[in-house]
Design a protein around this motif. Structure first.
Motif, PDB file in Angstrom:
ATOM      1  N   SER A   1      -6.466   7.184 -17.278  1.00 37.33           N
ATOM      2  CA  SER A   1      -6.141   7.675 -19.026  1.00 37.33           C
ATOM      3  C   SER A   1      -6.205   9.479 -18.373  1.00 37.33           C
ATOM      4  O   SER A   1      -5.761  10.276 -18.452  1.00 37.33           O
ATOM      5  CB  SER A   1      -7.489   7.130 -19.531  1.00 37.33           C
ATOM      6  N   ASN A   2      -7.002   9.700 -16.850  1.00 29.76           N
ATOM      7  CA  ASN A   2      -7.569  11.150 -16.536  1.00 29.76           C
ATOM      8  C   ASN A   2      -6.450  11.277 -15.671  1.00 29.76           C
ATOM      9  O   ASN A   2      -6.024  12.732 -16.125  1.00 29.76           O
ATOM     10  CB  ASN A   2      -8.322  10.532 -15.457  1.00 29.76           C
ATOM     11  N   HIS A   3      -5.610  10.108 -15.281  1.00 30.17           N
ATOM     12  CA  HIS A   3      -4.523  10.458 -14.543  1.00 30.17           C
ATOM     13  C   HIS A   3      -2.798  10.977 -16.030  1.00 30.17           C
ATOM     14  O   HIS A   3      -2.497  11.645 -15.295  1.00 30.17           O
ATOM     15  CB  HIS A   3      -3.899   9.307 -13.885  1.00 30.17           C
ATOM     16  N   GLU A   4      -2.826  11.052 -17.057  1.00 33.28           N
ATOM     17  CA  GLU A   4      -2.160  10.895 -17.230  1.00 33.28           C
ATOM     18  C   GLU A   4      -2.527  12.024 -17.804  1.00 33.28           C
ATOM     19  O   GLU A   4      -1.480  12.815 -18.269  1.00 33.28           O
ATOM     20  CB  GLU A   4      -1.951   9.483 -19.256  1.00 33.28           C
ATOM     21  N   ASN A   5      -3.322  12.310 -18.400  1.00 35.73           N
ATOM     22  CA  ASN A   5      -4.335  13.761 -19.189  1.00 35.73           C
ATOM     23  C   ASN A   5      -4.184  14.524 -17.893  1.00 35.73           C
ATOM     24  O   ASN A   5      -3.057  16.280 -17.946  1.00 35.73           O
ATOM     25  CB  ASN A   5      -5.693  13.618 -19.483  1.00 35.73           C
TER      26      ASN A   5
ATOM     27  N   SER B   1      -0.314  15.353 -17.827  1.00 33.01           N
ATOM     28  CA  SER B   1       0.171  15.783 -19.177  1.00 33.01           C
ATOM     29  C   SER B   1      -0.411  17.576 -19.161  1.00 33.01           C
ATOM     30  O   SER B   1       0.832  18.415 -19.451  1.00 33.01           O
ATOM     31  CB  SER B   1      -0.607  16.445 -20.333  1.00 33.01           C
ATOM     32  N   CYS B   2      -1.612  17.989 -18.814  1.00 31.40           N
ATOM     33  CA  CYS B   2      -2.267  19.029 -18.112  1.00 31.40           C
ATOM     34  C   CYS B   2      -1.363  20.173 -16.918  1.00 31.40           C
ATOM     35  O   CYS B   2      -1.063  21.247 -17.741  1.00 31.40           O
ATOM     36  CB  CYS B   2      -3.403  19.118 -17.699  1.00 31.40           C
TER      37      CYS B   2
ATOM     38  N   ARG C   1       2.488  21.305 -18.555  1.00 34.03           N
ATOM     39  CA  ARG C   1       1.998  22.913 -19.488  1.00 34.03           C
ATOM     40  C   ARG C   1       2.389  23.331 -18.510  1.00 34.03           C
ATOM     41  O   ARG C   1       2.335  24.673 -18.994  1.00 34.03           O
ATOM     42  CB  ARG C   1       1.558  22.136 -20.537  1.00 34.03           C
TER      43      ARG C   1
ATOM     44  N   CYS D   1      -6.257  21.963 -13.533  1.00 31.92           N
ATOM     45  CA  CYS D   1      -5.958  20.717 -14.312  1.00 31.92           C
ATOM     46  C   CYS D   1      -7.007  19.854 -13.603  1.00 31.92           C
ATOM     47  O   CYS D   1      -7.447  18.749 -14.292  1.00 31.92           O
ATOM     48  CB  CYS D   1      -4.087  20.310 -14.313  1.00 31.92           C
TER      49      CYS D   1
ATOM     50  N   HIS E   1     -10.040  17.434 -15.336  1.00 33.30           N
ATOM     51  CA  HIS E   1      -9.503  15.870 -15.944  1.00 33.30           C
ATOM     52  C   HIS E   1      -9.939  15.405 -14.681  1.00 33.30           C
ATOM     53  O   HIS E   1      -9.796  13.820 -14.279  1.00 33.30           O
ATOM     54  CB  HIS E   1      -8.435  15.537 -16.515  1.00 33.30           C
TER      55      HIS E   1
END
Length: 533
Positions: free
Chosen positions: A25-29, A32-33, A36, A95, A99
């Motif tokens: 989950s952290n890696h996906e976030n 995404s960060c 962006r 990022c 995360h």
């Protein structure tokens, strides 16, 4: 007892499963960060590479310069970030910190234990600096800016294009990355004349653990001190180094003398111990033991003299007549041509080729402070006949000259006065042998047994080691149940690499990276309070 063990095992697996899910989950976030922040669809595919990308494994493997760490079971990053500008590094750090993503930074991929692209205890991301490789030289001021992703060979190539009377003191192997070489010290054939690579760094651009871009003035002198020989990856991501170029004669002389009989080799190496660190600093002579084929061992004495062959022959006759140097052993050339001579390169373009080696290796090293006896040299010769030593090398690198003029605490690299030479024990084997661990263990044991044999003859309290020849056998942080603090653990190998400079490195680390964001299995530790030291 069995019931307790069962539930403990079940609980451990439950915790690990939850940690893995949390990290995914952290890696996906994190991704995404980062997407962006980059916010450019033409750049993003060049920067972010996940295991689902077709280029992922080619990027990962292209800079693994010790193939034993590319085997299937070796830990792999969950993604690779290849920045194209400084802001990409800043975004990655911000990022990752937001995360809780662990990062490793890779320049050329020559880390002896693979720390720049392997993390043994947790999922991780690799920041691969390959795209940040520009080199800008200022001939008039004898300076230059070199980005961390460049290689030693690329730096030499750019110097060689400009002027034959300029050089830079660094290593022999052209594919070695600037980042690791400078961060740990960096030495080669000019070390007796001009010291280490890190001794000739005068500024740097970095990204710290908060994602800030800093130069020497912005980071402060303690921080700048630490990254030049203290292993820059413990403190920050170094983007670029400002270097001081050095003067060399337009004509230098290279030479190589070979001894094939044990008696002659032992005698010459013994004599070498008494003179190699004491001759004038414009002369560099290494001693090496290796195999020429399945049945023969030989000693070689390759060297560089900063001047014409006539002066070299006179000097050797006076200082080291036992070498038996003849004019036929010598060649006059420019310094940049000498770089090619040492690596047996055919043209300048060889220096810019980014080849991946096909040989795995294990290395250890020691510092010698008084000549070892002939009986020990004979034993080294004997051990070179072992079947595991078919591709092995024992390399003796002389100190003295500029190396002993610089104080031990000038930069973190402390191995200066009092050392006659450094000795390295290297076992090599073919990459395909890594498929069977039993086939490679014999090479490890050969290096370990040689290291054990040399114990009585090397530096003591501590037994020194060079951080650029990293060795996990000296110790690693224990992530399980452990009664020692991280400082107590890290000091075990830290004092071997850095001697009395270790505690200063800890103070700097605690000040500039108090959350220990930049860390690996042997990184500089942090303290809750710098007053503890």
């Amino acid at each position: 007892m069995e019931f307790f063990s069962f539930w403990l095992s079940l609980f451990t697996h439950f915790i690990l499963l939850n940690l893995t899910i949390a990290h995914l989950s952290n890696h996906e976030n994190f991704l995404s960060c980062l997407s962006r922040r980059i916010n450019d669809f033409t750049v993003e595919p060049r920067v972010i590479h996940t295991s689902e990308d077709s280029s992922f494994f080619s990027i990962l493997n292209s800079s693994i310069q010790n193939p034993r760490f590319s085997v299937l079971e070796a830990p792999k990053p969950v993604s690779i970030i290849t920045p194209v500008e400084a802001t990409d590094v800043q975004s990655t750090i911000k990022c990752a910190r937001l995360h809780d993503i662990h990062v490793r930074t890779r320049s050329g991929g020559h880390d002896y234990e693979g720390f720049s692209y392997i993390a043994r205890t947790r999922p991780f991301v690799v920041i691969d600096m390959r795209n940040l490789r520009s080199i800008t030289l200022d001939v008039d001021n004898r300076t230059g800016w070199v980005q961390t992703g460049a290689t030693i060979g690329e730096l030499y190539y750019e110097i060689g294009k400009l002027r034959k009377s300029l050089a830079f003191p660094a290593g022999l192997y052209p594919t070695v990355g600037i980042g690791g070489q400078f961060g740990g010290g960096g030495y080669g054939t000019l070390m007796r004349k001009y010291g280490l690579s890190a001794d000739n760094v005068i500024d740097a651009h970095i990204v710290d653990s908060s994602g800030r871009f800093l130069d020497r003035e912005g980071m402060g002198e303690d921080f700048f001190w630490a990254i030049r020989g203290g292993g820059g990856s413990s403190f920050c991501v170094v983007l670029a180094w400002k270097i001081r170029l050095v003067d060399v004669p337009t004509v230098v002389t290279v030479f190589d003398v070979t001894k094939t009989s044990e008696k002659e080799a032992v005698r010459t190496i013994n004599n070498w111990q008494y003179v190699a660190d004491k001759v004038p600093d414009n002369l560099f002579v290494r001693a090496m033991l290796q195999r020429s084929n399945d049945t023969a061992v030989y000693a070689s004495f390759p060297g560089l003299y900063l001047g014409p062959v006539s002066d070299l022959l006179t000097l050797i006759e006076e200082k080291f007549p036992g070498l038996g140097l003849k004019i036929g052993d010598c060649r006059e050339m420019s310094w940049i041509e000498s770089v090619l001579w040492f690596i047996k390169g055919e043209s300048m373009n060889t220096l810019t080729e980014r080849k991946r080696t096909s040989r795995s290796f294990k290395g250890k090293d020691d510092f010698i402070q008084k000549p070892i006896p002939k009986t020990a040299i004979r034993e080294l010769w004997k051990r070179a006949y072992a079947s595991e030593a078919r591709l092995a090398k024992i390399i003796l690198t002389p100190f003295g000259g500029r190396m002993i003029e610089i104080a031990e605490n000038e930069i973190p690299f402390p191995h200066r006065g009092g050392n006659l030479y450094e000795i390295q024990y290297l076992a090599y084997w073919k990459e395909e042998e890594d498929k069977n661990k039993n086939d490679t263990e014999k090479y490890m044991r050969w290096v370990e047994s040689l290291y054990d044999f040399m114990t009585p003859y090397v530096s003591k309290s501590p037994r020194g080691a060079y951080v650029n020849f990293r060795d996990v056998d000296l110790g690693m942080y224990n992530v399980g149940m452990n009664m020692k603090t991280k400082y107590e653990e890290g000091k075990i190998w830290g004092v071997k690499y850095f001697k009395n400079n270790f505690d200063r490195l800890v103070r700097v680390k605690t000040s500039v990276d108090p959350m220990d964001f930049f860390c690996d299995e042997q990184s500089i530790p942090v303290l809750k309070s710098v007053d503890v030291i």
